[in-house]
Scaffold this motif. Structure first.
Motif, PDB file in Angstrom:
ATOM      1  N   ILE A 137      -6.372  10.015   3.789  1.00  0.00           N
ATOM      2  CA  ILE A 137      -6.383   8.558   3.967  1.00  0.00           C
ATOM      3  C   ILE A 137      -5.108   8.090   4.672  1.00  0.00           C
ATOM      4  CG2 ILE A 137      -7.937   8.081   2.027  1.00  0.00           C
ATOM      5  CD1 ILE A 137      -5.384   7.244   0.434  1.00  0.00           C
ATOM      6  N   GLY A 138      -4.378   9.011   5.268  1.00  0.00           N
ATOM      7  CA  GLY A 138      -3.201   8.629   6.032  1.00  0.00           C
ATOM      8  C   GLY A 138      -1.963   8.393   5.207  1.00  0.00           C
ATOM      9  N   VAL A 139      -1.819   9.078   4.075  1.00  0.00           N
ATOM     10  CA  VAL A 139      -0.621   8.973   3.242  1.00  0.00           C
ATOM     11  C   VAL A 139       0.110  10.308   3.296  1.00  0.00           C
ATOM     12  CG1 VAL A 139       0.287   8.640   0.914  1.00  0.00           C
ATOM     13  CG2 VAL A 139      -1.629   7.254   1.711  1.00  0.00           C
ATOM     14  N   GLY A 140       1.367  10.274   3.694  1.00  0.00           N
ATOM     15  CA  GLY A 140       2.175  11.478   3.781  1.00  0.00           C
ATOM     16  C   GLY A 140       3.325  11.264   4.733  1.00  0.00           C
ATOM     17  N   PRO A 141       4.295  12.169   4.758  1.00  0.00           N
ATOM     18  CA  PRO A 141       5.442  12.012   5.659  1.00  0.00           C
ATOM     19  C   PRO A 141       4.994  12.008   7.109  1.00  0.00           C
ATOM     20  CG  PRO A 141       5.393  14.210   4.695  1.00  0.00           C
ATOM     21  CD  PRO A 141       4.371  13.406   3.968  1.00  0.00           C
ATOM     22  N   GLY A 142       5.358  10.971   7.867  1.00  0.00           N
ATOM     23  CA  GLY A 142       4.984  10.867   9.261  1.00  0.00           C
ATOM     24  C   GLY A 142       3.617  10.261   9.492  1.00  0.00           C
ATOM     25  N   LEU A 143       2.929   9.852   8.422  1.00  0.00           N
ATOM     26  CA  LEU A 143       1.580   9.300   8.551  1.00  0.00           C
ATOM     27  C   LEU A 143       1.566   7.820   8.190  1.00  0.00           C
ATOM     28  CD1 LEU A 143      -0.451  12.174   6.828  1.00  0.00           C
ATOM     29  CD2 LEU A 143       0.082  11.907   9.256  1.00  0.00           C
ATOM     30  N   GLN A 144       0.474   7.146   8.567  1.00  0.00           N
ATOM     31  CA  GLN A 144       0.192   5.778   8.156  1.00  0.00           C
ATOM     32  C   GLN A 144      -1.311   5.684   7.905  1.00  0.00           C
ATOM     33  OE1 GLN A 144       3.146   2.820   8.656  1.00  0.00           O
ATOM     34  NE2 GLN A 144       3.463   4.741   7.575  1.00  0.00           N
ATOM     35  N   ILE A 145      -1.733   4.681   7.160  1.00  0.00           N
ATOM     36  CA  ILE A 145      -3.146   4.526   6.829  1.00  0.00           C
ATOM     37  C   ILE A 145      -3.987   4.442   8.104  1.00  0.00           C
ATOM     38  CG2 ILE A 145      -4.860   3.050   5.699  1.00  0.00           C
ATOM     39  CD1 ILE A 145      -3.102   4.560   3.751  1.00  0.00           C
ATOM     40  N   SER A 146      -3.450   3.796   9.138  1.00  0.00           N
ATOM     41  CA  SER A 146      -4.212   3.644  10.378  1.00  0.00           C
ATOM     42  C   SER A 146      -4.521   4.987  11.039  1.00  0.00           C
ATOM     43  CB  SER A 146      -3.437   2.754  11.352  1.00  0.00           C
ATOM     44  OG  SER A 146      -2.164   3.314  11.628  1.00  0.00           O
ATOM     45  N   ASP A 147      -3.746   6.017  10.729  1.00  0.00           N
ATOM     46  CA  ASP A 147      -3.987   7.337  11.315  1.00  0.00           C
ATOM     47  C   ASP A 147      -5.265   7.980  10.793  1.00  0.00           C
ATOM     48  OD1 ASP A 147      -1.592   7.120  12.674  1.00  0.00           O
ATOM     49  OD2 ASP A 147      -0.454   8.234  11.166  1.00  0.00           O
ATOM     50  N   ARG A 173       2.355  -7.129  -1.512  1.00  0.00           N
ATOM     51  CA  ARG A 173       1.432  -6.672  -2.546  1.00  0.00           C
ATOM     52  C   ARG A 173       0.188  -6.046  -1.925  1.00  0.00           C
ATOM     53  NH1 ARG A 173       0.426 -11.327  -6.818  1.00  0.00           N
ATOM     54  NH2 ARG A 173      -0.648  -9.562  -7.800  1.00  0.00           N
ATOM     55  N   ASN A 174       0.121  -6.043  -0.608  1.00  0.00           N
ATOM     56  CA  ASN A 174      -1.020  -5.441   0.067  1.00  0.00           C
ATOM     57  C   ASN A 174      -1.008  -3.933  -0.137  1.00  0.00           C
ATOM     58  OD1 ASN A 174      -2.096  -4.029   2.706  1.00  0.00           O
ATOM     59  ND2 ASN A 174      -3.178  -5.981   2.513  1.00  0.00           N
ATOM     60  N   GLY A 175      -2.144  -3.380  -0.576  1.00  0.00           N
ATOM     61  CA  GLY A 175      -2.189  -1.963  -0.897  1.00  0.00           C
ATOM     62  C   GLY A 175      -1.917  -1.060   0.282  1.00  0.00           C
ATOM     63  N   VAL A 176      -2.398  -1.449   1.467  1.00  0.00           N
ATOM     64  CA  VAL A 176      -2.150  -0.633   2.653  1.00  0.00           C
ATOM     65  C   VAL A 176      -0.657  -0.620   2.970  1.00  0.00           C
ATOM     66  CG1 VAL A 176      -2.567  -0.461   5.138  1.00  0.00           C
ATOM     67  CG2 VAL A 176      -4.461  -1.006   3.586  1.00  0.00           C
ATOM     68  N   ASP A 177       0.003  -1.783   2.904  1.00  0.00           N
ATOM     69  CA  ASP A 177       1.443  -1.834   3.155  1.00  0.00           C
ATOM     70  C   ASP A 177       2.211  -0.971   2.161  1.00  0.00           C
ATOM     71  OD1 ASP A 177       1.023  -3.537   5.252  1.00  0.00           O
ATOM     72  OD2 ASP A 177       1.602  -5.360   4.171  1.00  0.00           O
ATOM     73  N   ILE A 178       1.793  -1.006   0.898  1.00  0.00           N
ATOM     74  CA  ILE A 178       2.499  -0.225  -0.125  1.00  0.00           C
ATOM     75  C   ILE A 178       2.375   1.263   0.167  1.00  0.00           C
ATOM     76  CG2 ILE A 178       2.444   0.442  -2.569  1.00  0.00           C
ATOM     77  CD1 ILE A 178       1.693  -2.472  -3.203  1.00  0.00           C
ATOM     78  N   LEU A 179       1.179   1.725   0.505  1.00  0.00           N
ATOM     79  CA  LEU A 179       1.014   3.150   0.791  1.00  0.00           C
ATOM     80  C   LEU A 179       1.748   3.547   2.063  1.00  0.00           C
ATOM     81  CD1 LEU A 179      -2.684   3.949  -0.201  1.00  0.00           C
ATOM     82  CD2 LEU A 179      -0.608   4.057  -1.571  1.00  0.00           C
ATOM     83  N   ASN A 180       1.770   2.673   3.072  1.00  0.00           N
ATOM     84  CA  ASN A 180       2.547   2.979   4.265  1.00  0.00           C
ATOM     85  C   ASN A 180       4.033   3.079   3.955  1.00  0.00           C
ATOM     86  OD1 ASN A 180       0.365   3.135   6.013  1.00  0.00           O
ATOM     87  ND2 ASN A 180       0.472   0.990   6.610  1.00  0.00           N
ATOM     88  N   THR A 181       4.511   2.211   3.065  1.00  0.00           N
ATOM     89  CA  THR A 181       5.914   2.274   2.667  1.00  0.00           C
ATOM     90  C   THR A 181       6.207   3.568   1.916  1.00  0.00           C
ATOM     91  OG1 THR A 181       6.002  -0.132   2.501  1.00  0.00           O
ATOM     92  CG2 THR A 181       7.740   1.087   1.392  1.00  0.00           C
ATOM     93  N   ILE A 182       5.288   3.990   1.059  1.00  0.00           N
ATOM     94  CA  ILE A 182       5.449   5.276   0.367  1.00  0.00           C
ATOM     95  C   ILE A 182       5.511   6.418   1.376  1.00  0.00           C
ATOM     96  CG2 ILE A 182       4.251   6.930  -1.120  1.00  0.00           C
ATOM     97  CD1 ILE A 182       3.341   4.542  -2.833  1.00  0.00           C
ATOM     98  N   SER A 183       4.670   6.378   2.399  1.00  0.00           N
ATOM     99  CA  SER A 183       4.702   7.424   3.427  1.00  0.00           C
ATOM    100  C   SER A 183       6.045   7.452   4.132  1.00  0.00           C
ATOM    101  CB  SER A 183       3.584   7.194   4.452  1.00  0.00           C
ATOM    102  OG  SER A 183       2.314   7.434   3.888  1.00  0.00           O
ATOM    103  N   ASN A 184       6.586   6.277   4.476  1.00  0.00           N
ATOM    104  CA  ASN A 184       7.899   6.222   5.122  1.00  0.00           C
ATOM    105  C   ASN A 184       8.982   6.781   4.203  1.00  0.00           C
ATOM    106  OD1 ASN A 184       6.830   5.086   7.436  1.00  0.00           O
ATOM    107  ND2 ASN A 184       7.221   2.989   6.777  1.00  0.00           N
ATOM    108  N   ALA A 185       8.882   6.459   2.905  1.00  0.00           N
ATOM    109  CA  ALA A 185       9.860   6.984   1.954  1.00  0.00           C
ATOM    110  C   ALA A 185       9.739   8.490   1.819  1.00  0.00           C
ATOM    111  CB  ALA A 185       9.672   6.313   0.595  1.00  0.00           C
ATOM    112  N   MET A 186       8.518   9.013   1.913  1.00  0.00           N
ATOM    113  CA  MET A 186       8.322  10.458   1.839  1.00  0.00           C
ATOM    114  C   MET A 186       8.920  11.148   3.056  1.00  0.00           C
ATOM    115  SD  MET A 186       4.413  10.443   0.409  1.00  0.00           S
ATOM    116  CE  MET A 186       4.128  12.187   0.647  1.00  0.00           C
ATOM    117  N   ALA A 187       8.947  10.457   4.205  1.00  0.00           N
ATOM    118  CA  ALA A 187       9.519  11.070   5.395  1.00  0.00           C
ATOM    119  C   ALA A 187      11.007  11.310   5.251  1.00  0.00           C
ATOM    120  CB  ALA A 187       9.248  10.188   6.619  1.00  0.00           C
TER     121      ALA A 187
END
Length: 610
Positions: free
Chosen positions: A402-412, A370-384
C-alpha cells in the motif's frame, strides 16, 4: 533465566488481533457498498486472500560488562542482534524537515523510482532516497556553553567497550517498488494493511514528534523537583507519556551522533540509584549507563553510533555503542527526603554531556494532520531516516503493497479511489482504537493476576511484537527492560472489581513480603486518577517508597499496610495515599528487581476492600 508470562494465552492473542482487524475492516466497510462496481480495476479483498492483523502477544504495557563485582542480568541478546540496523544510517534527515514531503510525493514518484540506486545515510542502513534534499539547510544547533570538546588521545586504545548489540546485522531494506506496488489492492485488504502500518509505525512517529519539541540536541535537561500535578515531567512537556514516578528526578537529552560521539560524565554517586536509559527511535532500549550496569562512578562514557566516524578516547573513557545516530537518553536519579533531594540535585549539576562533533540532524517534520494517508506517508518518511530492524523485512514487504516503507508513499501503490479512502478511514479508526486496545491488553493481564497487569518480559526489547510496542508508546512513551525496572499496574482489586476511592482499599504486605529488590534498587507504589495523571490533593502525597524509609509506617508485627482512600483514615499504623472518589490506578514499581520478581515466584498481594 526464565520469565513468567501469564499473558501469553492463545485466546488473548486472538482477541487482540481481532481488535486490530476490526478497526481496519470496519473502517473499510463504511465505503464498501458498490465498491466492486465503482472500481472495476481493483480486485476484492476476498480474491486477494486474508492478511493477518499483526504478530502481537497480549500483554500490558543493556549494557554488558558491568564495572561492579556482581554479575549483571541480561537477556535478549539474540533478539537485539536481529533488531540491529545494518550498514549505515542516514545523515540527510533535513529532507524530512521540508514542510510538504507527503503532498509532493506523487509528483516525485517517478524520479524516486528512477533514482532508487541513490542513497542517503542515517540510522544504520542504506535505503532509496525518498525525496530530494533542498540546497539550503538550517544551520546546525550548537552545543551548550558548558560543553567542552573531548581531547582524544592519539593512538590510545579504548579501555573497555559496553555494547548492547554486537556488530550490525543485515538491515531490512525497502522492497522494490516495481515488484511490490503494481498489483492493485482491494479496499478491505488496503484497510487491514493500513491498520497494521499505523500500529507498526506509531512508536517511531511518537519518538520523532517528541524529538521535535527539544530545543537543543546533545544537551542534557534535568528536573530538580519530583513530578507533581503542577510541574509536568520532562516528557509531558514535550508531548510524551503519562504516569511518572515521584521517586526520581528526571533528565533527558536527544542525541545526534552522526558527526561523532557524545561523552556523558557523571560524578561519584555513592550508593544512590541512577540510570541513563538509551532508547532508539523504534523505542527498544539499546543500553544503560547507571548504578546497575556501569557502577557508581565517577566515570565518562562515550555514547557512540556504530556507523559513525571512529574516535579514540583516553583509557578512562568507556565506549557505549548504540545502533542509531538518533537516540533518546532518559535519566533517573533517586532522591529521598528534602535534605537528600538537595544532595541529589548537586550531583545532577555535575552531569555533563560533551559532543565531539556538531549536531547536523534537524528535527523531523511531523505534521499535525489527521488524514490517514498523510500519517502513513509521514511514517514512511520517518522510516527512511530511521531504518527498520532487519527482522522486520517480512512486515515491510507487506506494507509496501500500500506504499508504506522507506522511500515510498501511498501514491506509489496505485490504489484505487475507494482503496485510498479505506486507507484513510482505517488509520483514523485504528488511531482512535489504539488506547482502548492498550487498556484491553492491560486489563486482560490484570484479570489473570489478582488485579495486577504483569508486564510481558519483552517490554523494552519488543522484537516483532508490534501491537505491544505501540501500546507501550501509547500508555507511557518508552519503558525500561524488566532487569532495570519492573512495573505492575494495579488496575483491579483482589476480586477483580475496578478500583474506586470509595469505599477505601488496602494493599497489605505480610512481614518480610514487601517487594524483593536488590540492595541498589528500590520499590514504590504511586497512585493516578483514571486518566493516568497524578491526583492533586492537599496532603501532596502521591506515593510511598522504601527509598524514603522515614515516611514508611510498619505495624508491630513487621507488616506494612497502604490505604487508598479519599479522606485520611486517621490510623497512625498505616500508610495513606489519597485517591479520587472515582477510578484510580496504583502502580507498583520495582527498580533492580530480584530474580523472584523476574521469574514470577514472588507475587504481589491483591488490593482489597478495607
Amino acid at each position: 533465566m526464565t520469565h513468567r508470562n501469564a499473558d501469553h494465552r492463545p485466546w488473548v492473542v486472538s482477541w487482540t488481533r481481532a481488535g486490530v482487524v476490526a478497526a481496519g475492516v470496519g473502517a473499510a466497510l463504511v465505503v464498501a457498498p458498490g465498491i466492486a462496481a465503482a472500481s472495476p480495476g481493483e480486485e476484492s479483498g476476498a480474491d486477494r486472500g486474508a492478511v493477518s492483523a499483526g504478530t502481537a502477544d497480549a500483554a500490558p504495557a543493556a549494557a554488558s560488562a558491568p564495572a561492579r563485582s556482581k554479575p549483571e542480568r541480561t537477556r535478549g541478546a539474540a533478539q537485539r542482534t536481529a533488531n540491529r540496523p545494518a550498514t549505515t544510517p542516514l545523515t540527510d534527515r533535513q529532507m524530512a524537515a521540508v514542510a510538504e514531503p507527503a503532498r509532493k510525493a506523487a509528483a516525485a514518484a517517478p524520479a524516486r523510482k528512477a533514482a532508487a540506486a541513490a542513497s542517503i545515510r542515517r540510522g544504520n542502513a542504506v535505503v532509496p532516497q525518498p525525496v530530494s534534499v533542498p540546497a539550503s539547510v538550517a544551520a546546525p544547533a550548537q552545543p551548550s556553553a558548558e560543553a567542552q570538546p573531548v581531547q582524544a588521545a592519539p593512538a590510545v586504545s579504548v579501555a573497555s567497550v559496553i555494547t548492547a548489540v554486537p556488530t550490525p546485522a543485515a538491515r531490512a531494506t525497502a522492497p522494490s517498488a516495481n515488484a511490490s506496488l503494481n498489483i492493485p489492492i482491494g479496499p478491505i485488504r488496503a484497510a487491514i494493511l493500513a491498520a497494521q502500518a499505523f500500529i507498526y509505525g506509531y512508536p517511531l512517529l511518537e519518538f520523532e514528534r517528541a524529538r521535535a519539541e527539544v530545543e537543543e540536541l546533545n544537551t542534557i535537561y534535568s528536573l530538580t523537583s519530583f513530578a507533581n500535578p503542577d510541574v509536568d515531567p520532562v516528557w509531558q512537556a514535550i508531548g510524551g507519556g503519562k504516569r511518572p514516578n515521584t521517586d526520581t528526578f528526571y533528565s533527558l537529552a536527544y542525541l545526534d551522533l552522526s558527526d561523532g560521539p557524545v561523552v556523558l560524565s557523571i560524578p561519584d554517586m555513592g550508593d544512590r540509584y541512577f540510570s541513563f536509559q538509551l532508547t532508539e527511535p523504534w523505542i527498544s532500549v539499546a543500553a544503560y549507563i547507571g548504578s546497575r550496569t556501569t557502577g557508581p562512578g565517577p566515570g565518562r562514557y562515550a555514547i557512540t553510533w556504530s556507523g559513525g566516524p571512529p574516535v579514540e578516547f583516553p583509557d578512562d573513557v568507556e565506549v557505549v555503542e548504540v545502533p542509531y545516530a538518533s537516540m533518546l537518553m532518559l535519566g533517573r536519579t533517586l532522591a529521598g527526603d528534602a535534605a537528600d533531594q538537595a544532595i541529589a540535585i548537586e550531583l545532577m549539576k555535575q552531569y555533563t554531556l560533551t559532543p565531539t562533533g556538531q549536531p547536523n540532524d534537524p528535527p523531523f517534520f511531523v505534521p499535525a494532520s489527521r488524514n490517514g494517508v498523510d500519517i502513513l506517508n509521514t511514517i514512511s518518511n520517518a522510516m527512511a531516516v530511521n531504518p527498520a530492524p532487519a527482522i522486520d523485512g517480512p512486515k515491510l514487504a507487506q506494507l509496501a503493497k500500500i506504499g508504506v516503507g522507506p522511500g515510498l508513499q501511498i501514491s506509489d501503490a496505485n490504489l484505487g479511489f475507494f482503496s485510498t479512502i479505506a486507507v484513510d478511514l482505517a488509520v483514523r479508526a485504528t488511531s482512535a482504537v489504539l488506547p482502548l486496545l492498550a487498556n484491553l491488553i492491560q486489563y486482560t493481564s490484570a484479570l489473570q493476576n489478582r488485579g495486577w497487569a504483569i508486564p510481558n518480559p519483552s517490554i523494552g526489547d519488543y522484537g516483532t511484537d508490534y501491537l505491544f510496542r505501540a501500546g507501550v508508546a501509547e500508555v507511557g512513551w518508552v519503558a525500561n527492560t524488566p532487569e532495570e525496572a519492573t512495573y505492575y499496574p494495579g488496575l483491579l482489586g483482589r476480586y477483580l472489581l475496578p478500583l474506586f476511592g470509595f469505599p477505601s482499599r488496602v494493599l497489605h504486605f505480610a512481614p518480610g513480603e514487601t517487594p524483593p529488590v536488590d540492595a541498589d534498587g528500590f520499590w514504590s507504589v504511586t497512585v493516578y486518577d483514571g486518566n493516568g495523571n497524578l491526583y492533586k490533593n492537599p496532603a501532596n502525597r502521591y506515593s510511598v517508597s522504601n527509598s524514603r524509609p522515614e515516611e514508611l509506617v510498619y505495624q508491630p508485627d513487621g507488616s506494612l499496610t497502604i490505604v487508598f482512600s479519599h479522606k485520611d483514615p486517621g490510623d497512625p499504623d498505616v500508610n495513606w495515599l489519597p485517591v479520587p472518589l472515582g477510578f484510580f490506578e496504583a502502580y507498583l514499581r520495582m527498580y533492580v528487581p530480584s530474580e523472584e520478581i523476574l521469574t514470577g515466584t514472588w507475587k504481589a498481594p491483591g488490593i482489597r476492600w478495607a
